[in-house]
Design an enzyme around this catalytic site. Structure first.
Site, mmCIF file in Angstrom:
data_model
loop_
_atom_site.group_PDB
_atom_site.id
_atom_site.type_symbol
_atom_site.label_atom_id
_atom_site.label_comp_id
_atom_site.label_asym_id
_atom_site.label_seq_id
_atom_site.Cartn_x
_atom_site.Cartn_y
_atom_site.Cartn_z
ATOM 1 N N GLU A 1 0.840 -1.206 0.000
ATOM 2 C CA GLU A 1 0.000 0.000 0.000
ATOM 3 C C GLU A 1 0.871 1.251 0.000
ATOM 4 O O GLU A 1 0.591 2.231 -0.713
ATOM 5 C CB GLU A 1 -0.891 0.035 1.251
ATOM 6 N N ALA B 1 13.133 -40.040 3.474
ATOM 7 C CA ALA B 1 13.575 -40.725 2.254
ATOM 8 C C ALA B 1 13.967 -42.122 2.666
ATOM 9 O O ALA B 1 14.850 -42.297 3.513
ATOM 10 C CB ALA B 1 14.752 -40.002 1.618
ATOM 11 N N SER C 1 24.154 -45.929 3.296
ATOM 12 C CA SER C 1 22.870 -45.447 2.760
ATOM 13 C C SER C 1 23.020 -44.722 1.430
ATOM 14 O O SER C 1 22.036 -44.220 0.897
ATOM 15 C CB SER C 1 22.217 -44.508 3.775
ATOM 16 N N TRP D 1 23.512 -44.966 -2.405
ATOM 17 C CA TRP D 1 22.279 -44.213 -2.310
ATOM 18 C C TRP D 1 21.082 -45.148 -2.266
ATOM 19 O O TRP D 1 21.089 -46.165 -2.940
ATOM 20 C CB TRP D 1 22.116 -43.285 -3.512
ATOM 21 N N ARG E 1 21.677 -27.165 -3.264
ATOM 22 C CA ARG E 1 22.716 -27.192 -4.290
ATOM 23 C C ARG E 1 22.150 -27.364 -5.694
ATOM 24 O O ARG E 1 22.616 -26.730 -6.628
ATOM 25 C CB ARG E 1 23.708 -28.325 -4.021
ATOM 26 N N GLU F 1 14.620 -32.733 8.568
ATOM 27 C CA GLU F 1 15.328 -33.656 7.663
ATOM 28 C C GLU F 1 15.910 -34.875 8.358
ATOM 29 O O GLU F 1 16.456 -35.747 7.713
ATOM 30 C CB GLU F 1 16.429 -32.896 6.921
ATOM 31 N N ALA G 1 12.195 -36.523 14.400
ATOM 32 C CA ALA G 1 10.894 -36.440 13.731
ATOM 33 C C ALA G 1 9.801 -37.032 14.617
ATOM 34 O O ALA G 1 8.698 -36.486 14.707
ATOM 35 C CB ALA G 1 10.956 -37.155 12.384
#
Lengths: 376, 376
Positions: free
Chosen positions: B64, B170, B184, B186, B223, B284, B290
């Site tokens: 405004e 994940a 881990s 991937w 990234r 994460e 979590a």
């Protein structure tokens, strides 16, 4: 194969007839048992249809025999002399419950045979060669992919020489099949459970371990899906006796006994099921049984029902696969993803045939269909 | 609310101006910090545009104020006298880094204010009432849903009085985040990991526990995704010191220090992050952290990356949620399902900024977005 591949020698009328033969093979409501879908069209020299036929399932005449009989019924014993037989599957050279079709075609005076899929059956194959040796003009591979798709599981089973194995898992998002105290009704939604019944109906055998019988007392029948043929064979694997009071210890409504495979070796179990004319086994539990099949390389497909539920504790859906490090991870390819929402057609809202309440969670569940990656 | 709702009193020119104000608010490339997107259009008595403005982010003038300044620059100090201000958000009544916009509109002689979304900010709300009390004609709720959608996370955070929490998981199909030996890399595919960077870029804070820092030494930077603003704040929760050699113990490339929240109480952590002007926290790791947020009812959204991988053993993606029986299962709704396939735009094929090889599995991964079901 001594037969020529499809090429310029195939006439348009023959390709059209093959499409018709595929239609006939795909007739609804057939009870095929261990046999494939097959259709046949007989053409005269002008490409006009003389007669048609299709296979109705194990114990009934093959498609070629039906077409030849129909031709004779319409136009006498020489009706097929000089005709072209268009068949979705390479005519068999094997005497089983019926005589070899290749010989029947030769005997009928058929001059040319056009087929779609080469016979993957290690026992019955050789029909093309037999026809060729008898002076019949033979062309294979016409709409071969369509024909293979029509009998995808049967073809795979024939190539493997054992039943195709589909592993069903139904679990929470964190991979658990029950809560810490063992309770599990319900993790997946009513729509997901109805889909399992459709999956069962698409297989001819449902297999569990004796541990699952003791723990869950499943009935393993198809309840909430259309079933055109008989119920899948109910099979139990393991050396333990079935509890006499268990649902699987008594015959099913159609009188079929449970097949008890007294072994822990998945290969032996599949041999016994193959001998019992089984082509498609649904592995329904438990985790240890499935892990044994996985470790033996005997899982061809995995169907995972993932419920949007977290448990944080409780038995794991997947047992010890002998994997210790990430490089040894079992990798699969996602073939299909489907959302199973409340209101999906066929979703039950009432108690099933065995008296279990089939209502339950209404959250959308996710069904993943996966195939193990082959080692490269 | 003392303001009228949208109705027949809203002129078509005002609705058109609101669409334009929403467009202005949605301008690409803004660095908003903790502030919402806001657009403003000043109309004269005939519905013609006098001036426009939009908010460029924390520390800059409100929409405004920008529009009023533009009007004055174009047509002198009385440019907005008797004008209608069309604003995507209820003008604020709060003196923060800028003065209250409601008062600025009154001072400029604006005769009517049409806004879209009522201000959900517990501190700043009251602008509509202030305008009304000053004799300005006020209408709210015009394209209110569109305006709310434009600032969905901000709105939710304002309503909650704390940052919105998204929990990222994940894992393998059987709910594991590493193999038995802890390896881990991937499990998820390169495409899934690129998607995580996009998810990070959409949040203003990335939070992990001290255990994850010790075990994985993550860098937590964005990234592989476009980032228009600063990197998300990197926050660590727990009483343990960060290992001095860990990536989070040193400032990020832009000089930002990691925020170490020395508590195990999720509520305290969110209060500190709120005080630091944080609106959207991405949780994460690890599973214990979590689980603590889940048990405190402080998870607003869950994003699960499911890799078509089986491990059969290894750490569970979801920690103990205090659930002992199926009736207590944590139930969610599936909001979205996406397939992340190799070749997805933005998929990296080279090493990331911190030198990690970012290649990896190419299987299609599945991303589930879920919302906890509210207790009924």
């Amino acid at each position: 194969m001594t037969t020529a591949t499809a090429g310029p020698t195939v006439r348009p009328a023959e390709t059209d007839a093959m499409r018709r033969a595929l239609e006939l093979a795909a007739t609804d409501g057939l009870v095929l048992g261990p046999n494939p879908r097959v259709g046949c069209v007989l053409l005269d020299a002008d490409g006009a249809t003389i007669a048609e036929g299709f296979h109705r399932g194990a114990g009934t005449p093959h498609a070629e025999t039906v077409a030849l009989a129909n031709a004779r019924a319409a136009a006498g014993p020489d009706a097929a002399r000089g005709a072209t037989a268009v068949v979705t599957l390479e005519p068999c050279a094997h005497t089983g419950r019926t005589g070899p079709c290749a010989q029947a075609l030769v005997d009928a005076g058929v001059g040319r045979v056009v087929f779609a899929q080469p016979d993957p059956n290690l026992v019955a194959t050789g029909g093309g060669a037999l026809l060729h040796a008898a002076g019949v003009d033979v062309v294979g591979g016409v709409l071969g992919d369509e024909a293979r798709t029509l009998n995808a599981v049967w073809t795979r089973a024939m190539e493997l020489g054992r039943p195709v194995v589909t592993w069903k898992v139904a679990a929470s998002l964190d991979g658990r099949t029950a809560a810490a105290d063992g309770t599990s009704r319900w993790i997946t939604s009513a729509a997901a459970r109805a889909d399992v019944h459709r999956l069962r109906a698409s297989c001819d055998t449902v297999l569990v371990g004796t541990g699952t019988v003791a723990a869950d007392d499943p009935s393993l029948t198809v309840r909430d899906a259309d079933l055109t043929g008989p119920q899948p064979l109910r099979a139990v694997m393991g050396r333990r006796e079935l509890p006499p009071s268990s649902r699987l210890a008594v015959p099913a409504d159609d009188g079929t006994e449970t097949l008890h495979l007294r072994t822990h070796d998945p290969r032996e179990a599949l041999e016994a099921l193959w001998a019992a004319d089984r082509r498609h086994v649904l592995l329904e539990g438990g985790a240890t049984l499935a892990a044994a099949f996985w470790r033996a390389g005997l899982v061809d497909e995995m169907v995972a029902y993932v419920a949007p539920v977290l448990l944080g504790a409780g038995p794991a859906a997947v047992g010890d696969l002998g994997i210790t490090t990430i490089a040894g991870a079992a990798r699969l390819d996602v073939v299909d993803v489907a959302l199973l929402a409340a209101g999906t057609p066929g979703t039950p809202g009432t108690a099933g045939a065995d008296g279990r309440a089939d209502a339950g969670p209404t959250e959308t569940n996710v069904r993943l269909t996966l195939r193990p990656r082959k080692e490269s």
